[in-house]
Scaffold this active site. Sequence first.
Site, PDB file in Angstrom:
ATOM      1  N   HIS A 203      66.142  56.177  33.990  1.00 45.10           N
ATOM      2  CA  HIS A 203      65.853  57.611  34.021  1.00 45.10           C
ATOM      3  C   HIS A 203      66.419  58.340  35.230  1.00 45.10           C
ATOM      4  O   HIS A 203      66.352  59.566  35.311  1.00 45.10           O
ATOM      5  CB  HIS A 203      64.344  57.867  33.882  1.00 45.10           C
ATOM      6  CG  HIS A 203      63.518  57.543  35.081  1.00 45.10           C
ATOM      7  ND1 HIS A 203      62.964  58.524  35.870  1.00 45.10           N
ATOM      8  CD2 HIS A 203      63.137  56.368  35.629  1.00 45.10           C
ATOM      9  CE1 HIS A 203      62.263  57.951  36.837  1.00 45.10           C
ATOM     10  NE2 HIS A 203      62.353  56.650  36.711  1.00 45.10           N
ATOM     11  N   THR A 239      59.384  41.270  23.866  1.00 49.08           N
ATOM     12  CA  THR A 239      60.322  41.829  22.895  1.00 49.08           C
ATOM     13  C   THR A 239      61.009  43.044  23.505  1.00 49.08           C
ATOM     14  O   THR A 239      60.365  43.916  24.081  1.00 49.08           O
ATOM     15  CB  THR A 239      59.581  42.201  21.594  1.00 49.08           C
ATOM     16  OG1 THR A 239      58.996  41.012  21.077  1.00 49.08           O
ATOM     17  CG2 THR A 239      60.524  42.802  20.574  1.00 49.08           C
ATOM     18  N   CYS A 327      56.557  60.143  44.522  1.00 46.70           N
ATOM     19  CA  CYS A 327      55.475  59.172  44.432  1.00 46.70           C
ATOM     20  C   CYS A 327      54.373  59.471  45.438  1.00 46.70           C
ATOM     21  O   CYS A 327      53.222  59.123  45.235  1.00 46.70           O
ATOM     22  CB  CYS A 327      55.992  57.765  44.678  1.00 46.70           C
ATOM     23  SG  CYS A 327      57.637  57.491  44.053  1.00 46.70           S
TER      24      CYS A 327
END
Length: 396
Positions: A203, A239, A327
């Site tokens: 991103h 997966t 953050c």
Amino acid sequence: MVARRVYADNAGTTPMHPQVLEEMLPYFTEKFGNPSSIHFFGREAKQAMDNARERLARALGARSDEIYFTGSGTEADNWAVKGVALANRAKGNHIITTKIEHHAIIHTCEYLEKHGFDVTYLDVDQYGKISMDQLKQSINDRTILISIMFANNEIGTIQPAEEIGKIAKEKGIYFHTDAVQAMGNTVIDVNKLNVDLLSMSGHKIRGPKGIGALFIRKGVKIDNLIHGGAQERKKRSGTENVAAVVGLGKAAQLAADNLEEHVGHMTFLRDRLINGIKERIQYTRLNGHPTERLVNNVNFSFDFVEGEALLLSLDMVGIAASSGSACTSGALDPSHVLMAIGLSHETAHGSLRMSLGDINTQEDIDYILEQLPPIVNRLRELSPLFKQCEGGKTCV
Ligand SMILES: *Cc1c(COP(=O)(O)O)cnc(C)c1O
């Protein structure tokens, strides 16, 4: 309501490129196979993953069997540091990093300290650069890993990765670099850098969120972080997020293809913004290195102003920026990066990061330069310290 919206928080996240979304979409619908299945649906998904891996490898000068997909840049950082630490414990328990790493590295190192590892956190100078002498002096015969970011997410300072890689190689120590911010903003060649491990994130390069990758040079001893069904050549189970992997591959390819144009465009806008602020606003300080900095990073401290107040005022006129790192905004502690370059608490609290991206235009920069000075002035008018200073006393 607002006249214009300007997104200047590209170090926080970037808008996904339309071509990335386009390539991802079929993997949410008709191409839904599990890459581990041997039937057609599985093979189709596997093929898409191989293609993405190949694109990522090409963007870094790596081999495709040295690229491992992870759930984020944070996971790639955790894996590099913990994985190397655990696998090489018999050789030593000492890790070297810096005081200005992303929390994905710092908090991982602090965790390892609780489990018997020694960590050296290198200082940085006023511009955010490490000292090569301090690095060399910190190496001892128990050192197993050097983890130093390619470029800082808050102040944009670029470290001498190639020199660090050379030293690490001479000493037989693994070198990891967090290249999450550097990717797409500068040339990265894992062989030229002599890097053994390199983290990246989707991103931050106009790909999707929740996907990252770790380059692991062939032969590097590293333990697994996630155990299970043996995906990613038995190194990272779970997966695969096929659509996100496809998106990351496309984003990396676009970033590599457009690098030269991107660097030119960003440098022009960045310098226009930096010079414009210096011309229009007094009592400011550019944080980070004046030249060795990311092409899209602008970080200023404004004396007598609260960064959070600045952010809110900018938001009201449609400008999205950040104070320190995304953050930590909201938390009261000043940014560890700004403290490490020697700013006082007050100066650190009055800092503003504007990180640019492809979608920004010259008009965006002019809009910021039109809006920012009166906002800073208005906030300063509310500051008793500023009034004293304006009264002719010594300030700052
Ligand atoms: C954003 C960022 C990360 C974390 O990446 P995520 O994919 O958001 O987990 C790590 N390091 C740096 C330097 C970053 O800017």
